[in-house]
Motif scaffolding. Structure first.
Motif, PDB file in Angstrom:
ATOM      1  N   ALA A 694       1.508 -16.261  54.410  1.00  0.00           N
ATOM      2  CA  ALA A 694       2.665 -16.554  53.555  1.00  0.00           C
ATOM      3  C   ALA A 694       2.350 -16.237  52.098  1.00  0.00           C
ATOM      4  O   ALA A 694       3.162 -15.633  51.376  1.00  0.00           O
ATOM      5  N   GLU A 695       1.149 -16.639  51.656  1.00  0.00           N
ATOM      6  CA  GLU A 695       0.744 -16.311  50.284  1.00  0.00           C
ATOM      7  C   GLU A 695       0.586 -14.794  50.115  1.00  0.00           C
ATOM      8  O   GLU A 695       0.947 -14.230  49.075  1.00  0.00           O
ATOM      9  N   ALA A 696       0.038 -14.146  51.163  1.00  0.00           N
ATOM     10  CA  ALA A 696      -0.128 -12.686  51.100  1.00  0.00           C
ATOM     11  C   ALA A 696       1.218 -11.993  50.952  1.00  0.00           C
ATOM     12  O   ALA A 696       1.364 -11.042  50.173  1.00  0.00           O
ATOM     13  N   LEU A 697       2.247 -12.460  51.690  1.00  0.00           N
ATOM     14  CA  LEU A 697       3.569 -11.849  51.624  1.00  0.00           C
ATOM     15  C   LEU A 697       4.141 -11.934  50.213  1.00  0.00           C
ATOM     16  O   LEU A 697       4.737 -10.972  49.705  1.00  0.00           O
ATOM     17  N   THR A 698       3.950 -13.080  49.561  1.00  0.00           N
ATOM     18  CA  THR A 698       4.432 -13.224  48.174  1.00  0.00           C
ATOM     19  C   THR A 698       3.802 -12.185  47.252  1.00  0.00           C
ATOM     20  O   THR A 698       4.485 -11.562  46.425  1.00  0.00           O
ATOM     21  N   GLU A 699       2.491 -11.980  47.391  1.00  0.00           N
ATOM     22  CA  GLU A 699       1.798 -11.006  46.529  1.00  0.00           C
ATOM     23  C   GLU A 699       2.262  -9.584  46.853  1.00  0.00           C
ATOM     24  O   GLU A 699       2.500  -8.776  45.944  1.00  0.00           O
ATOM     25  N   TYR A 700       2.388  -9.253  48.147  1.00  0.00           N
ATOM     26  CA  TYR A 700       2.839  -7.911  48.518  1.00  0.00           C
ATOM     27  C   TYR A 700       4.228  -7.630  47.948  1.00  0.00           C
ATOM     28  O   TYR A 700       4.510  -6.521  47.478  1.00  0.00           O
ATOM     29  N   ARG A 701       5.120  -8.617  48.015  1.00  0.00           N
ATOM     30  CA  ARG A 701       6.479  -8.401  47.508  1.00  0.00           C
ATOM     31  C   ARG A 701       6.494  -8.200  45.994  1.00  0.00           C
ATOM     32  O   ARG A 701       7.291  -7.408  45.482  1.00  0.00           O
ATOM     33  N   ARG A 702       5.636  -8.888  45.273  1.00  0.00           N
ATOM     34  CA  ARG A 702       5.544  -8.675  43.824  1.00  0.00           C
ATOM     35  C   ARG A 702       5.115  -7.241  43.521  1.00  0.00           C
ATOM     36  O   ARG A 702       5.641  -6.592  42.623  1.00  0.00           O
ATOM     37  N   VAL A 703       4.146  -6.755  44.292  1.00  0.00           N
ATOM     38  CA  VAL A 703       3.667  -5.385  44.097  1.00  0.00           C
ATOM     39  C   VAL A 703       4.787  -4.388  44.369  1.00  0.00           C
ATOM     40  O   VAL A 703       5.047  -3.469  43.580  1.00  0.00           O
ATOM     41  N   THR A 704       5.487  -4.552  45.500  1.00  0.00           N
ATOM     42  CA  THR A 704       6.519  -3.599  45.888  1.00  0.00           C
ATOM     43  C   THR A 704       7.668  -3.605  44.890  1.00  0.00           C
ATOM     44  O   THR A 704       8.188  -2.535  44.518  1.00  0.00           O
ATOM     45  N   ALA A 705       8.084  -4.770  44.433  1.00  0.00           N
ATOM     46  CA  ALA A 705       9.194  -4.852  43.484  1.00  0.00           C
ATOM     47  C   ALA A 705       8.863  -4.141  42.177  1.00  0.00           C
ATOM     48  O   ALA A 705       9.697  -3.431  41.601  1.00  0.00           O
ATOM     49  N   THR A 706       7.659  -4.327  41.707  1.00  0.00           N
ATOM     50  CA  THR A 706       7.269  -3.671  40.450  1.00  0.00           C
ATOM     51  C   THR A 706       7.194  -2.162  40.622  1.00  0.00           C
ATOM     52  O   THR A 706       7.638  -1.401  39.755  1.00  0.00           O
ATOM     53  N   ARG A 707       6.631  -1.697  41.730  1.00  0.00           N
ATOM     54  CA  ARG A 707       6.567  -0.261  41.969  1.00  0.00           C
ATOM     55  C   ARG A 707       7.957   0.339  42.079  1.00  0.00           C
ATOM     56  O   ARG A 707       8.215   1.437  41.571  1.00  0.00           O
ATOM     57  N   ALA A 708       8.862  -0.344  42.762  1.00  0.00           N
ATOM     58  CA  ALA A 708      10.231   0.165  42.883  1.00  0.00           C
ATOM     59  C   ALA A 708      10.891   0.286  41.519  1.00  0.00           C
ATOM     60  O   ALA A 708      11.619   1.251  41.247  1.00  0.00           O
ATOM     61  N   GLN A 709      10.617  -0.682  40.633  1.00  0.00           N
ATOM     62  CA  GLN A 709      11.223  -0.668  39.303  1.00  0.00           C
ATOM     63  C   GLN A 709      10.723   0.504  38.461  1.00  0.00           C
ATOM     64  O   GLN A 709      11.503   1.154  37.770  1.00  0.00           O
ATOM     65  N   TYR A 710       9.415   0.769  38.524  1.00  0.00           N
ATOM     66  CA  TYR A 710       8.838   1.781  37.638  1.00  0.00           C
ATOM     67  C   TYR A 710       8.681   3.154  38.272  1.00  0.00           C
ATOM     68  O   TYR A 710       8.707   4.165  37.575  1.00  0.00           O
ATOM     69  N   LEU A 711       8.521   3.196  39.592  1.00  0.00           N
ATOM     70  CA  LEU A 711       8.299   4.478  40.268  1.00  0.00           C
ATOM     71  C   LEU A 711       9.504   4.939  41.072  1.00  0.00           C
ATOM     72  O   LEU A 711       9.595   6.111  41.432  1.00  0.00           O
ATOM     73  N   GLY A 712      10.389   4.020  41.378  1.00  0.00           N
ATOM     74  CA  GLY A 712      11.554   4.342  42.178  1.00  0.00           C
ATOM     75  C   GLY A 712      11.419   3.784  43.584  1.00  0.00           C
ATOM     76  O   GLY A 712      10.310   3.648  44.107  1.00  0.00           O
ATOM     77  N   PRO A 713      12.551   3.478  44.233  1.00  0.00           N
ATOM     78  CA  PRO A 713      12.499   2.843  45.559  1.00  0.00           C
ATOM     79  C   PRO A 713      11.950   3.741  46.656  1.00  0.00           C
ATOM     80  O   PRO A 713      11.510   3.234  47.693  1.00  0.00           O
ATOM     81  N   ASP A 714      12.006   5.067  46.450  1.00  0.00           N
ATOM     82  CA  ASP A 714      11.558   5.985  47.497  1.00  0.00           C
ATOM     83  C   ASP A 714      10.193   6.596  47.212  1.00  0.00           C
ATOM     84  O   ASP A 714       9.771   7.525  47.902  1.00  0.00           O
ATOM     85  N   HIS A 715       9.520   6.106  46.176  1.00  0.00           N
ATOM     86  CA  HIS A 715       8.199   6.642  45.863  1.00  0.00           C
ATOM     87  C   HIS A 715       7.231   6.293  46.999  1.00  0.00           C
ATOM     88  O   HIS A 715       7.312   5.211  47.584  1.00  0.00           O
ATOM     89  N   PRO A 716       6.299   7.204  47.339  1.00  0.00           N
ATOM     90  CA  PRO A 716       5.363   6.928  48.435  1.00  0.00           C
ATOM     91  C   PRO A 716       4.621   5.602  48.295  1.00  0.00           C
ATOM     92  O   PRO A 716       4.374   4.913  49.297  1.00  0.00           O
ATOM     93  N   ASP A 717       4.263   5.226  47.076  1.00  0.00           N
ATOM     94  CA  ASP A 717       3.533   3.974  46.902  1.00  0.00           C
ATOM     95  C   ASP A 717       4.439   2.761  47.085  1.00  0.00           C
ATOM     96  O   ASP A 717       3.991   1.713  47.550  1.00  0.00           O
ATOM     97  N   THR A 718       5.717   2.902  46.714  1.00  0.00           N
ATOM     98  CA  THR A 718       6.669   1.828  46.985  1.00  0.00           C
ATOM     99  C   THR A 718       6.843   1.657  48.494  1.00  0.00           C
ATOM    100  O   THR A 718       6.861   0.525  49.017  1.00  0.00           O
ATOM    101  N   LEU A 719       6.955   2.776  49.202  1.00  0.00           N
ATOM    102  CA  LEU A 719       7.101   2.718  50.653  1.00  0.00           C
ATOM    103  C   LEU A 719       5.859   2.118  51.308  1.00  0.00           C
ATOM    104  O   LEU A 719       5.962   1.357  52.279  1.00  0.00           O
ATOM    105  N   ALA A 720       4.672   2.460  50.785  1.00  0.00           N
ATOM    106  CA  ALA A 720       3.443   1.877  51.331  1.00  0.00           C
ATOM    107  C   ALA A 720       3.446   0.363  51.159  1.00  0.00           C
ATOM    108  O   ALA A 720       3.015  -0.391  52.040  1.00  0.00           O
ATOM    109  N   GLY A 721       3.961  -0.103  50.001  1.00  0.00           N
ATOM    110  CA  GLY A 721       4.056  -1.539  49.775  1.00  0.00           C
ATOM    111  C   GLY A 721       5.005  -2.219  50.746  1.00  0.00           C
ATOM    112  O   GLY A 721       4.745  -3.344  51.215  1.00  0.00           O
ATOM    113  N   GLN A 722       6.106  -1.536  51.077  1.00  0.00           N
ATOM    114  CA  GLN A 722       7.035  -2.105  52.058  1.00  0.00           C
ATOM    115  C   GLN A 722       6.388  -2.166  53.440  1.00  0.00           C
ATOM    116  O   GLN A 722       6.647  -3.096  54.223  1.00  0.00           O
TER     117      GLN A 722
END
Length: 757
Positions: A694-722
């Motif tokens: 549960a704690e891991a999921l919170t951290e992963y979601r923070r990472v993905t949200a930030t990447r989507a904001q700065y790199l775009g929702p379809d960036h490979p690193d955003t997708l890896a975070g999802q």
């Protein structure tokens, strides 16, 4: 000539007081006037000397007499007489009672001079240069051994043997054409090294080297190999003086670093301005300032002139002392927004890290950082000052501020010179370059086509500046994960460079290197490895096997091999590169430390985590000593340490390390910086291994949200975070949510694959 020898029946030589490359200096008595003088005599070259060399040295000697005799200033040595005695030229000067700056440093046992003395010497030398430059004389060999401080405190410049008169350029050309080195490597300006036009601002750069040395006890680039010293002056920002001497006032550090700007137009406009700044004692402290871009123009980035081939480092003020460590040109770049492992040209000390490692974004400094044309010097002082400030901000890695400053300068240039003037276009290029590094990649990419079209229209489609803009647009495409488009642009630019410059031109090879990086990002690892091998071989042939660019390409070969699973071969190359860099640049040079990092990473990938752990700990100790405990590279090594703690099953230790590194990165780089996000992901990985999903999921979601904001929702690193999120949901028993997320990611990836096919 010997002791008690009478020269021209008038000057009796008493004792030898100095010896240099061109001649010997004797204390002598003028028998006619009954006063003591200094007599400088050209040294005989022996029976086997080259007659052309003798001719050049004689011309230099006569030149010194003519130039110095025409000057009358308290800061310039007085010349009384000149002539020849028994075929040996001699020069009669005032006898100075004091010590040159080299001797002062030696007397001080290698310790820097007192701050007040540094400021006083700086002001007096600047005043003397203001006078000589006003009279059209450029010294061209300013160094501690040519600056005397008399017993009464007066400072004088000596030895105008290779000076240039403003109206006598042809004379200088004849000297240069002989292949005899002009200048001393530790104090030579980048334009001298590159064989470019030299004016009064070259003396200002040399003065910056002198002041750096007397203020810190070591030259800016204190390396034992002459070639490495020259490359340092040409390509590497100097380490800020206050890193070596914290008590140095900020205004003095700022002046020294302004003088050491790579491009002449970014140094103080003239020595008179410098005098005003020194005597005005500006109090604004600028800690860690580095002025000017790290790279020269495209024309200056090729091989060094042929006359440097057999050059030695020459005499510096101290024969021993602390080794100067030219910093990693990219080490201060704090806004690195690409998180994919790439090693584009320009930032030589880059890393290639896998999914669980710190993946260094390595922003590519452009191969052709276009200098503004000479018309820039005619701009109002306010505009020139704004441009210097923009360059200073960029050198500090403050790219967002630098971008805005460059945009303002470009607008001024457009109003003054017109929107299509080459200087205006160069200003726009610098602004877009900074915007990309500030993370405003989409904005910059939208403006690149218009700039490239304007440069093609004004300069030509194959002009280096046009190609530089197109190459930067390819880099921006790669930053957005659009590697197929980036590959197309790099291939087109490469074809143009081959056509315009030839296959072995350094800029052509730089573009091929970047193409190899892009091939790797497209998964074409065999092609990437083959291309990098070809570039490395060509660079070894053109530049030499130990040239930094050659070693960078060898690292790219190792990276491609590692990504192909051939980690033993990658490890071997990284070790060889680390040894070569230690030999050429020094054990503590950032590029050497970067190769050691890659070595530790490779050991971890080979499953030799205990060995990797030991290497990381050694590297962390050295990085902390050289660059500090919170430097991004120190934190990157600590991240690697944490990764390998996890591989050894020590997950509590790994979690503690990841959290501490994440916190430090957040404080120093910002919460959205890619390195911070990588550390946050590592925290999540450790939490998952400890069963705290549960704690891991919170951290992963923070990472993905930030990447989507700065790199775009379809960036490979955003997708890896999802994908990471979906895995967590699965482990938490939320299979339906996980399946929907997996399907969404798969659809986007299929669309991307079909679009790039």
């Amino acid at each position: 000539m010997g002791e008690n020898r009478l020269v021209q029946g008038r000057y009796r030589l008493l004792d030898l007081i100095g010896r240099g490359g061109m001649g010997e200096v004797w204390r002598a008595r003028d028998e006619s006037l009954g006063r003591q003088v200094a007599v400088k005599c050209l040294k005989p070259l022996g029976p086997y000397h080259d007659p052309s060399l003798a001719s050049v040295l004689r011309e230099r000697f006569r030149r010194e007499a003519r130039v110095a005799a025409a000057l009358s200033h308290r800061g310039v040595t007085v010349v009384h007489d000149f002539g020849e005695s028994d075929g040996t030229p001699y020069l009669v000067m005032e006898l100075l009672e004091g010590r040159d700056l080299s001797r002062l440093l030696e007397d001080n046992k290698g310790h820097p001079l007192p701050v007040d003395d540094v400021a006083d010497i700086a002001a007096q030398v600047a005043a003397a240069l203001a006078y000589t430059h006003q009279h059209g004389v450029v010294h061209r060999d300013l160094k501690p051994g040519n600056i005397m401080r008399l017993t009464d405190g007066t400072v004088k410049i000596c030895d105008f043997g290779i000076a240039r008169l403003g109206h006598d350029i042809g004379f200088t050309a004849r000297l240069t054409g002989t292949g005899v080195a002009l200048g001393t490597p530790h104090y030579m300006s980048p334009e001298q090294i590159g064989g470019g036009e030299v004016d009064h601002r070259s003396d200002l750069y040399s003065l910056g080297c002198v002041l750096y040395e007397i203020a810190t006890g070591t030259p800016p680039f204190d390396l034992e190999d002459a070639w490495a010293v020259l490359i340092g002056h040409r390509d590497t920002p100097p380490r800020p003086p206050r890193d070596r001497r914290p008590d140095l006032p900020g205004h003095l550090e700022e002046i020294i670093l302004d003088l050491l700007a790579k491009r002449p137009e970014e140094r103080p406009y003239d020595a008179r301005e410098l005098v005003r700044r020194i005597r005005g004692r500006r109090t604004t402290a600028v800690a860690g300032t580095a002025v000017g871009p790290a790279l020269l123009d495209a024309a200056d980035r090729g091989r060094l002139p042929s006359w440097t081939g057999g050059m030695t480092t020459g005499h510096k003020a101290l024969g021993a002392g602390l080794r100067a460590l030219p910093p990693d040109p990219g080490a201060a770049l704090s806004a690195r927004w690409a998180v994919t492992p790439r090693k584009y040209e320009g930032n030589r000390a880059t890393s290639h890290n896998g999914p669980a490692e710190a993946r260094r974004p390595a922003p590519a400094l452009p191969a052709e950082r276009t200098a503004l044309p000479a018309e820039r010097t005619a701009l109002p002082q306010e505009s020139a000052a704004r441009h210097r400030e923009a360059a200073r901000l960029a050198a500090l890695g403050r790219w967002a501020e630098a971008g805005e400053a460059h945009l303002a300068v470009a607008a001024e240039l457009a109003a003054l010179l017109g929107p299509d003037h080459p200087a205006t276009l160069a200003g726009r290029h610098e602004a877009l370059f900074a915007l990309v590094r500030a993370g405003r990649v989409t904005e910059a990419l939208a403006a690149y086509p218009d700039l490239a079209e304007a440069r093609a229209r004004v300069l030509g489609t194959d002009h280096p500046d046009t190609l530089a803009t197109r190459q930067e647009s390819a880099y921006a495409l790669g930053r957005l994960g659009r590697h197929f488009e980036a590959h197309q642009v790099y291939a087109e630019v490469l074809a143009a460079r081959v056509r315009a410059m030839g296959p072995d031109h350094p800029d052509t090879l730089r573009c091929r290197h970047n193409l190899a990086c892009t091939l790797g990002r497209l998964g074409r690892l065999d092609d990437a490895c083959r291309t990098a091998l070809e570039v490395a071989a060509a660079r070894a042939r053109v530049l030499g096997p130990d040239h930094p660019d050659t070693l960078v390409s060898r690292c790219e070969v190792a990276y491609a091999q590692g990504q192909s699973g051939r980690w033993e071969e990658a490890l071997r190359i990284y070790r060889e590169v680390a040894e070569a860099r230690a030999r050429v640049l020094g054990a503590d040079h950032p590029d050497t430390l970067a190769a050691r990092y890659e070595t530790a990473l490779s050991l971890g990938r080979l499953g030799r985590s205990a060995d990797a752990l030991r290497r990381y700990r050694e590297l962390i100790e050295d990085r902390t000593r050289v660059q500090g405990p919170t430097h991004p590279e120190t934190l990157r090594a600590r991240h690697g340490l944490g990764v390998n703690l996890g591989r050894l099953g020590r997950w509590e230790d790994a979690l503690a390390e990841a959290r501490e590194v994440c916190l430090l990165r957040e404080q120093t780089l910002g919460p959205a910086h890619p390195d911070t996000l990588v550390s946050r992901r590592e925290v999540a990985v450790a939490l998952g291994w400890l069963g705290r999903w549960a704690e891991a999921l919170t951290e992963y979601r923070r990472v993905t949200a930030t990447r989507a904001q700065y790199l775009g929702p379809d960036h490979p690193d955003t997708l890896a975070g999802q994908g990471d999120e979906a895995h967590c949901l699965e482990r938490l028993g939320r299979g339906k949510e996980a399946g929907e997320l997996y399907r969404r990611v798969a659809v986007i990836r299929r669309q991307q694959a079909s679009g790039g096919a």
